[in-house]
Design a protein around this motif. Structure first.
Motif, PDB file in Angstrom:
ATOM      1  N   TRP A  38      12.600  -6.459   5.073  1.00 56.28           N
ATOM      2  CA  TRP A  38      13.034  -5.942   3.776  1.00 56.28           C
ATOM      3  C   TRP A  38      13.429  -4.464   3.808  1.00 56.28           C
ATOM      4  O   TRP A  38      13.800  -3.895   2.791  1.00 56.28           O
ATOM      5  N   LEU A  40      11.356  -1.988   4.301  1.00 55.33           N
ATOM      6  CA  LEU A  40      10.275  -1.240   3.647  1.00 55.33           C
ATOM      7  C   LEU A  40       9.131  -0.926   4.622  1.00 55.33           C
ATOM      8  O   LEU A  40       7.969  -0.902   4.234  1.00 55.33           O
ATOM      9  N   ARG A  72       8.819  -8.794  -3.419  1.00 50.67           N
ATOM     10  CA  ARG A  72       9.567  -7.528  -3.389  1.00 50.67           C
ATOM     11  C   ARG A  72      10.373  -7.371  -4.667  1.00 50.67           C
ATOM     12  O   ARG A  72      11.039  -8.310  -5.123  1.00 50.67           O
ATOM     13  N   GLY A  74      12.874  -4.353  -5.567  1.00 52.46           N
ATOM     14  CA  GLY A  74      13.451  -3.071  -5.192  1.00 52.46           C
ATOM     15  C   GLY A  74      12.617  -2.409  -4.112  1.00 52.46           C
ATOM     16  O   GLY A  74      12.389  -2.988  -3.057  1.00 52.46           O
ATOM     17  N   ARG A  75      12.105  -1.212  -4.388  1.00 52.57           N
ATOM     18  CA  ARG A  75      11.292  -0.471  -3.426  1.00 52.57           C
ATOM     19  C   ARG A  75       9.793  -0.701  -3.652  1.00 52.57           C
ATOM     20  O   ARG A  75       8.961  -0.017  -3.065  1.00 52.57           O
ATOM     21  N   SER A  76       9.449  -1.663  -4.494  1.00 55.31           N
ATOM     22  CA  SER A  76       8.051  -1.997  -4.764  1.00 55.31           C
ATOM     23  C   SER A  76       7.708  -3.351  -4.159  1.00 55.31           C
ATOM     24  O   SER A  76       8.567  -4.228  -4.057  1.00 55.31           O
ATOM     25  N   ARG A 130       4.562   1.100  -3.968  1.00 61.76           N
ATOM     26  CA  ARG A 130       5.973   1.469  -4.102  1.00 61.76           C
ATOM     27  C   ARG A 130       6.287   2.519  -3.066  1.00 61.76           C
ATOM     28  O   ARG A 130       5.477   3.428  -2.833  1.00 61.76           O
ATOM     29  N   ASP A 131       7.416   2.398  -2.447  1.00 62.63           N
ATOM     30  CA  ASP A 131       7.839   3.331  -1.421  1.00 62.63           C
ATOM     31  C   ASP A 131       7.754   4.756  -1.959  1.00 62.63           C
ATOM     32  O   ASP A 131       8.358   5.067  -2.974  1.00 62.63           O
TER      33      ASP A 131
END
Length: 137
Positions: A38, A40, A72, A74-76, A130-131
């Motif tokens: 992903w 991430l 997933r 987005g960035r979470s 979250r990223d």
């Protein structure tokens, strides 16, 4: 049986793991692989720490097989560990020389938020990262 790694454009991955100590290492590996697919991987260290604690708790305290899921957005990433015990995790006091009792503190420190939801045959312990959002370092 373990599901294949998630597709690059996939948003979910789920694996059934046995109630065995080696399942914890397997869970960490699967999380790292999914996050890499992903894009991430920056979340890998934190999420593998959380997954280690939650899967270990399920195996030790619930004494049940678990289903590990990642979702997933987005960035979470929301992780879930479902087991077959209705008993919710309880934070334990841990002194400096104690070997046990820090698991839920670790979960709280390495995730943005976490909680427990009941299911008809047990519970789901969930956590979100979250990223770039995790302050503990």
């Amino acid at each position: 049986m373990l599901a294949p790694s998630p597709a690059r454009d996939g948003k979910e991955a789920s694996w059934d793991l046995p109630a065995a100590p080696e399942a914890v290492a397997t869970a960490r590996r699967l999380v790292r692989e999914a996050l890499a697919v992903w894009g991430l991987s920056t979340l890998a260290d934190d999420l593998t720490m959380v997954v280690s604690e939650v899967v270990t708790n399920a195996i030790v305290h619930a004494k049940s097989a678990v289903t590990l899921s990642l979702h997933r957005q987005g960035r979470s990433v929301r992780g879930e560990v479902a087991d077959h015990s209705p008993v919710w995790p309880t934070p334990l006091p841990a002194g400096p020389d104690e070997e046990h009792g820090r698991g839920l503190a670790i979960v709280a420190a390495y995730s943005e938020r976490w909680g427990v939801d009941p299911t008809p045959d047990g519970k789901i312990v969930w956590f979100v990262a979250r990223d770039g959002s995790i302050p503990f370092r």
